[in-house]
Design an enzyme around this catalytic site. Structure first.
Site, PDB file in Angstrom:
ATOM      1  N   HIS A   1     -14.168 -33.542  -3.119  1.00 31.80           N
ATOM      2  CA  HIS A   1     -14.687 -32.709  -4.211  1.00 31.80           C
ATOM      3  C   HIS A   1     -15.845 -33.429  -4.896  1.00 31.80           C
ATOM      4  O   HIS A   1     -15.679 -34.122  -5.893  1.00 31.80           O
ATOM      5  CB  HIS A   1     -13.580 -32.400  -5.226  1.00 31.80           C
ATOM      6  CG  HIS A   1     -13.928 -31.267  -6.153  1.00 31.80           C
ATOM      7  ND1 HIS A   1     -13.245 -30.076  -6.163  1.00 31.80           N
ATOM      8  CD2 HIS A   1     -14.903 -31.136  -7.082  1.00 31.80           C
ATOM      9  CE1 HIS A   1     -13.772 -29.265  -7.070  1.00 31.80           C
ATOM     10  NE2 HIS A   1     -14.785 -29.902  -7.644  1.00 31.80           N
TER      11      HIS A   1
ATOM     12  N   HIS B   1     -20.029 -32.493  -5.788  1.00 32.80           N
ATOM     13  CA  HIS B   1     -21.134 -31.548  -5.741  1.00 32.80           C
ATOM     14  C   HIS B   1     -22.458 -32.274  -5.520  1.00 32.80           C
ATOM     15  O   HIS B   1     -22.660 -33.385  -6.012  1.00 32.80           O
ATOM     16  CB  HIS B   1     -21.195 -30.752  -7.034  1.00 32.80           C
ATOM     17  CG  HIS B   1     -20.026 -29.843  -7.223  1.00 32.80           C
ATOM     18  ND1 HIS B   1     -19.928 -28.621  -6.608  1.00 32.80           N
ATOM     19  CD2 HIS B   1     -18.884 -29.988  -7.944  1.00 32.80           C
ATOM     20  CE1 HIS B   1     -18.799 -28.052  -6.947  1.00 32.80           C
ATOM     21  NE2 HIS B   1     -18.131 -28.863  -7.764  1.00 32.80           N
TER      22      HIS B   1
ATOM     23  N   HIS C   1     -12.979 -22.994  -6.018  1.00 27.75           N
ATOM     24  CA  HIS C   1     -12.569 -23.555  -7.307  1.00 27.75           C
ATOM     25  C   HIS C   1     -11.673 -22.546  -8.026  1.00 27.75           C
ATOM     26  O   HIS C   1     -11.912 -21.334  -7.970  1.00 27.75           O
ATOM     27  CB  HIS C   1     -13.792 -23.811  -8.200  1.00 27.75           C
ATOM     28  CG  HIS C   1     -14.604 -25.005  -7.822  1.00 27.75           C
ATOM     29  ND1 HIS C   1     -15.021 -25.246  -6.544  1.00 27.75           N
ATOM     30  CD2 HIS C   1     -15.081 -26.024  -8.576  1.00 27.75           C
ATOM     31  CE1 HIS C   1     -15.727 -26.361  -6.520  1.00 27.75           C
ATOM     32  NE2 HIS C   1     -15.789 -26.854  -7.737  1.00 27.75           N
TER      33      HIS C   1
ATOM     34  N   GLU D   1      -9.201 -24.577 -13.560  1.00 34.04           N
ATOM     35  CA  GLU D   1      -9.594 -25.654 -14.473  1.00 34.04           C
ATOM     36  C   GLU D   1      -9.971 -25.047 -15.820  1.00 34.04           C
ATOM     37  O   GLU D   1      -9.352 -25.329 -16.837  1.00 34.04           O
ATOM     38  CB  GLU D   1     -10.751 -26.485 -13.930  1.00 34.04           C
ATOM     39  CG  GLU D   1     -11.073 -27.655 -14.867  1.00 34.04           C
ATOM     40  CD  GLU D   1     -12.286 -28.471 -14.449  1.00 34.04           C
ATOM     41  OE1 GLU D   1     -12.281 -29.698 -14.694  1.00 34.04           O
ATOM     42  OE2 GLU D   1     -13.253 -27.902 -13.915  1.00 34.04           O
TER      43      GLU D   1
ATOM     44  N   ASP E   1     -16.104 -34.879  -8.624  1.00 30.77           N
ATOM     45  CA  ASP E   1     -16.707 -33.644  -9.102  1.00 30.77           C
ATOM     46  C   ASP E   1     -18.213 -33.809  -9.328  1.00 30.77           C
ATOM     47  O   ASP E   1     -19.001 -33.533  -8.438  1.00 30.77           O
ATOM     48  CB  ASP E   1     -15.993 -33.173 -10.371  1.00 30.77           C
ATOM     49  CG  ASP E   1     -16.126 -31.667 -10.601  1.00 30.77           C
ATOM     50  OD1 ASP E   1     -16.789 -31.005  -9.798  1.00 30.77           O
ATOM     51  OD2 ASP E   1     -15.562 -31.166 -11.593  1.00 30.77           O
ATOM     52  N   ASP E   2     -18.621 -34.244 -10.523  1.00 27.63           N
ATOM     53  CA  ASP E   2     -20.034 -34.391 -10.864  1.00 27.63           C
ATOM     54  C   ASP E   2     -20.264 -35.729 -11.573  1.00 27.63           C
ATOM     55  O   ASP E   2     -20.385 -35.769 -12.804  1.00 27.63           O
ATOM     56  CB  ASP E   2     -20.486 -33.249 -11.781  1.00 27.63           C
ATOM     57  CG  ASP E   2     -20.465 -31.901 -11.090  1.00 27.63           C
ATOM     58  OD1 ASP E   2     -21.253 -31.720 -10.138  1.00 27.63           O
ATOM     59  OD2 ASP E   2     -19.659 -31.042 -11.489  1.00 27.63           O
TER      60      ASP E   2
END
Length: 345
Positions: free
Chosen positions: A13, A15, A200, A203, A281-282
């Protein structure tokens, strides 16, 4: 203690834009004479929230500012290579990098060239670095579902089983936008191509969003999914489905889903027999990378080294890595666990 950076793992996961180093964003901004928001310069790391539309807008504005600095083929290649190098430094053997080629199409002549550049660099860096890199094509919830079908067909044309190929198809952006079932036809295209289905859900929205995703898409993995613990019935549905959850603890904290690390329901999810793959994630916006997720599990949630090894195994077995890579990684996880600590010597 054993170093979590030495623990073999897979990263499922991450991006594309969000994988960038903050130094890279600043370099690219200087290259093009772009002005970055203060949160990416002197005010870094940014203070974020995803609890409401205003907080998400600020997050998206920063994301778009970073993405606007990616304008040519060399920029795309740099991001892929640096993501692989950063993952390698943290023990990742396999990276599934999520990219929406629509975001970069205007700069390189279309969505096909954009994806092909990313795939070509993923193949090249996989020959040179310890981390093997594959791609997940991700559509956006804020665009029309027909756009998602276009991307699914593009992903299907590049479907494969190793580095430098497309191994999955997902959907991301603000969960509160769009109707999940409207994107089901796109996921059917991806399913027929043998791609992993990795949307996704769960969340920013609660367990109902997870249940809807299970019913409409029948995914292989769900990005996040942590809010499923709020409804015991939905949590059981996740467990019965065999779906793995890509849990990103630092993302949950940065976006205000949880107020403290101790609230992240990682242990509850695992106690229900649900496979978990930790993800960053980011990192650009959250200020944390893959190893930080394992450190949080250890320091805030009290995970033992045996439990960290089990998390790493879950990431490997939930991946689309080739069988021989999975076998070697699992053996090396056992070897990590067998290494004596200073206390054992």
């Amino acid at each position: 203690m054993r170093l979590v950076t030495a623990l073999p793992k897979a990263h499922l996961h991450l991006h594309f834009t969000g994988s960038m180093r903050v130094g890279t964003v600043r370099d690219l901004a200087q290259k093009y004479g772009s002005r970055l928001p203060e949160a990416l310069t002197t005010g870094y790391p940014p203070v974020l929230s995803g609890r409401d539309e205003r907080g998400w807008f600020r997050f998206q504005r920063l994301y778009d500012a970073a993405r606007g600095c990616v304008r040519d083929e060399s920029d795309l290649r740099r991001i892929v290579r640096e993501a692989a190098q950063d993952d390698a430094a943290e023990g990742s053997r396999w990276l599934e990098l999520q990219v929406d080629p629509t975001s970069y199409a205007p700069s390189v002549g279309g969505i096909s060239p954009a994806l092909e550049i990313v795939l070509d660099e993923a193949a090249a860096v996989s020959r040179e670095e310890p981390t093997q890199v594959a791609v997940v094509v991700a559509a956006s919830r804020v665009r029309h579902p027909l756009d998602a079908r276009t991307l699914a067909r593009l992903a299907a044309r590049h479907a494969g089983e190793g580095s430098g190929t497309v191994v999955g198809f997902g959907i991301s952006n603000d969960e509160r936008r769009g109707q999940t079932s409207d994107f089901a036809p796109a996921f059917e295209i991806a399913r027929r191509a043998g791609l992993a289905l990795v949307p996704h859900a769960g969340e920013l929205l609660g367990p109902a969003a997870v249940e809807e995703t299970l019913e409409a898409i029948r995914p292989d993995r769900i990005g996040h999914g942590v809010r499923s613990v709020e409804d015991p019935r939905v949590l059981e549905l996740v467990a019965e489905s065999g779906v793995a959850l890509e849990v990103c603890p630092r993302s949950n904290l940065a976006l205000g889903v949880y107020d403290s690390p101790q609230q992240v329901p990682l242990r509850t999810i695992l106690e229900h027999g649900i496979p978990v793959a930790l993800g960053a994630d980011d990192p650009l916006l959250f200020g944390s990378r893959l190893a930080d997720q394992y450190e949080l599990a250890r320091t805030a949630l009290g995970f033992s080294d045996d439990e960290l090894a089990e998390l790493a195994r879950g990431s490997v077995t939930a991946s689309r890595a080739p069988a021989e890579l999975q076998k070697a990684a699992l053996e090396d996880i056992d070897a990590w666990l067998a290494t004596p600590t200073a206390r054992d010597r």
